[in-house]
Design a protein around this motif. Structure first.
Motif, PDB file in Angstrom:
ATOM      1  N   UNK A  97      24.238 -31.409  62.870  1.00  0.00           N
ATOM      2  CA  UNK A  97      25.345 -32.277  62.456  1.00  0.00           C
ATOM      3  C   UNK A  97      25.028 -32.853  61.074  1.00  0.00           C
ATOM      4  N   UNK A  99      25.909 -32.521  56.661  1.00  0.00           N
ATOM      5  CA  UNK A  99      26.481 -31.722  55.588  1.00  0.00           C
ATOM      6  C   UNK A  99      25.729 -30.392  55.459  1.00  0.00           C
ATOM      7  N   UNK A 138      31.010 -31.115  54.971  1.00  0.00           N
ATOM      8  CA  UNK A 138      30.580 -31.226  56.368  1.00  0.00           C
ATOM      9  C   UNK A 138      30.494 -29.839  56.996  1.00  0.00           C
TER      10      UNK A 138
ATOM     11  N   UNK B 131      14.770 -34.204  66.792  1.00  0.00           N
ATOM     12  CA  UNK B 131      16.019 -33.587  66.322  1.00  0.00           C
ATOM     13  C   UNK B 131      17.031 -33.533  67.465  1.00  0.00           C
ATOM     14  N   UNK B 135      20.684 -35.251  67.545  1.00  0.00           N
ATOM     15  CA  UNK B 135      21.924 -34.524  67.792  1.00  0.00           C
ATOM     16  C   UNK B 135      22.738 -35.174  68.912  1.00  0.00           C
ATOM     17  N   UNK B 216      31.138 -40.027  57.400  1.00  0.00           N
ATOM     18  CA  UNK B 216      30.462 -39.603  56.168  1.00  0.00           C
ATOM     19  C   UNK B 216      30.242 -38.101  56.145  1.00  0.00           C
ATOM     20  N   UNK B 217      30.134 -37.514  57.326  1.00  0.00           N
ATOM     21  CA  UNK B 217      29.893 -36.083  57.413  1.00  0.00           C
ATOM     22  C   UNK B 217      31.188 -35.320  57.356  1.00  0.00           C
TER      23      UNK B 217
END
Lengths: 355, 217
Positions: A97, A99, A138, B131, B135, B216-217
């Motif tokens: 997840x 960019x 993204x 990680x 997630x 933001x993503x």
């Protein structure tokens, strides 16, 4: 090619706890630095399992797997140092997840690469897969092909010693496949990267690889004398041919001279039962022989070995076999198109053998 | 009920339950990561016990710890009974299985390729575990919030282990119980409303923060 990157001896692996008869067994395999090795075979042949072994994600159940002359599992770090040298790119890559830049820089951050160097590698890697300027985007909303390209960039940014690719161009548009193949050749040439890739596409294997390892049901299928022939090319100005045996010609389009190796994709070969041979129109690339081996690769296709003047292996739809009543020991006629002959170039014949 | 007393009760609720949620999460999330990532003999039994534990009534846990912490109990010499510490310990045991269960489900839903991808890009096994947690950060936070909500809204443990001592261990829920017992129903309703608004505020704060980061993503 100089040093040995991988050496496998009597390696065996079976997935624990899974009630399946599948297991991978390889008596020997050597991969040298800078070599491009293609793993070819039907679904369930063991290509991905072998790549997982080579990426140190699973450990051989028996036998010996050496990496750069040592045991990658010798330390108590779970082969993490070896994994930093050999990066696996899977068929359906997972993107974290965030960019695109987050993903491409992921491994660089793990290796504590300085920020300026990271930025430079990010730009270079994205340029290689034609995604310049996409870093801030993204990952959500990317197509399968774009995701695959990001994953390729993520692997290339690490400039690994070994690049392991599980069907790297499976989700990519045909136009981009050649570009990606060029990139793989480029990294091999520029960085001396050793590449092991699995593919269903025999033509791609022929285009990219120095050696081909054909797997079926977890075992190596000796391929060096089937569908792979070498000789000195002659030409009439429109087509060219080699004669692996006196009077036996394999013809391909274009003008080629010198010593070449030709590979014929098993999927491009068609079989006619012997009875129909007389009515078949004469032409180039027609060979007679006897069916000496048949093995089912999955529900829909079978591998058929035909031995005559030359030995061929054809991957045929089962219904075609049934319709043509092809069976063991029967005389059959083989035929393949001129364009299905891959000319690998001026290489010594033994360079095509699996390492 | 004067304002100072009310503020103290709110403060005690937030402190004991917040601390319980933090301590329980520190134990439960690694445990869930272990359960989600490994297959071993007896795993189903562990999950079954956890599910059963989730349904344990608060008074049962309160009674268990009361017997442990009372003067004649094995931990009586520590003098913890009727303290905020005792309330926190009891609440940790109350919400631990809840956070384990929710976190386990959240981590099982993380794509298995996430860990493998991290490993093949050079992560150590510990880094790969981080990680996977990253997630699953949103559902994991939901698990922690659910634990906090359960702790802040329970009354059995707070009453039995805290003793509802004015200005010391009286929190919102024990205050509600007291006001109701006294026949001051309006006070009880107001306290209940305050509890709900507090929980809503914390949930909104956390979720808004997360959405902002995801945007933001």
């Amino acid at each position: 090619m100089s040093g040995i990157v991988y050496r496998l001896e009597n390696v065996g692996f079976a997935y624990p706890g899974i009630p399946s008869s599948f297991s991978l067994k390889l008596e020997s395999l050597t991969v040298r630095a800078g070599e491009v090795l293609a793993l070819v075979g039907p679904n369930g042949a063991g290509k991905t399992t072998l790549l997982m072994l080579l990426a140190f994600l699973v450990r051989p159940g028996r036998g010996r797997l050496e990496f750069l002359g040592g045991d990658p599992w010798a330390g108590d770090d779970g082969a993490v140092l070896a994994r930093r040298e050999a990066v696996l790119l899977t068929h359906h890559p997972y993107l974290f997840k965030g960019t695109i830049a987050d993903n491409v820089e992921f491994g660089l951050k793990l290796r504590k690469i300085a920020e300026t160097e990271r930025a430079a590698r990010l730009r270079a890697a994205l340029a290689l897969v034609e995604l310049e300027g996409w870093g801030t985007r993204s990952i959500s909303g990317l197509s399968a092909g774009q995701a695959q390209r990001v994953a390729i960039a993520r692997a290339l940014a690490l400039r690994p010693r070994v690049l392991l690719l599980d069907e790297p161009t499976a989700n990519i548009d045909a136009g981009l496949v050649l570009r990606i193949e060029a990139v793989l050749r480029e990294v091999g040439r520029e960085w001396g990267t050793t590449v092991v890739l699995s593919t269903h596409d025999f033509s791609q294997a022929s285009r990219l690889a120095d050696g081909i390892l054909y797997l079926s049901e977890g075992r190596r299928v000796e391929f060096s004398h089937e569908n792979c022939f070498s000789g000195t090319a002659s030409t009439d100005g429109r087509t060219s041919w080699i004669e692996p045996k006196p009077g036996v010609r394999i013809v391909f389009p274009g003008v080629t001279t010198g010593h070449v190796t030709c590979v014929i994709d098993p999927a491009a070969i068609r079989v006619l039962p012997g009875g129909e041979a007389a009515s078949a129109p004469p032409g180039p690339n027609v060979f007679g022989g006897r069916v000496t081996r048949m093995e089912t690769t999955d529900a829909a296709t079978a591998l058929v070995r035909v031995s005559g003047d030359l030995v061929f292996r054809a991957a045929l739809p089962v219904r075609e076999l049934e319709a043509g009543r092809v069976s063991l020991s029967r005389e059959v006629l083989l035929r393949f198109d001129l364009k299905s002959v891959e000319v690998v170039g001026k290489r010594p014949a033994d360079a095509r053998k699996p390492a | 009920m004067i304002f100072r007393e009310l503020a103290l009760a709110v403060g005690i609720s937030l402190k004991t339950s917040g601390l319980a949620a933090l301590i329980a999460s520190a134990i439960a999330v690694p445990a869930a990561l272990f359960l989600a990532g490994r297959e071993f003999r007896g795993k189903r039994l562990v999950l079954l016990i956890n599910q059963t534990w989730m349904a344990a009534p608060t008074v049962v846990i309160g009674l268990l710890f009361y017997s442990l912490l009372s003067r004649s109990g094995p931990l009586g010499r520590f003098g913890l009974l009727y303290t905020q510490t005792a309330m926190t310990v009891g609440q940790v045991f109350l919400i631990l299985p809840l956070i384990v269960g929710f976190s386990y489900t959240a981590l099982r839903q993380v794509d298995r390729r996430a860990r493998q991808t991290a490993l093949t890009l050079g992560a150590s096994r510990r880094q790969a575990g981080w990680i996977v947690l990253r997630e699953a950060r949103f559902p994991l936070l939901v698990a922690v919030l659910a634990g906090f909500a359960r702790a802040v809204s329970e009354v059995g443990i707070a009453m039995m282990l805290g003793g509802n001592i004015r200005n010391a261990t009286r929190n919102i829920t024990t205050s509600i119980a007291l006001e109701t017992a006294k026949g001051e129903f309006q006070n009880g309703v107001v306290l209940g409303a305050i509890l709900l608004v507090l929980t809503l505020g914390i949930n909104l704060l956390v979720q808004t923060g997360l959405r902002g980061r995801d945007r933001e993503y």
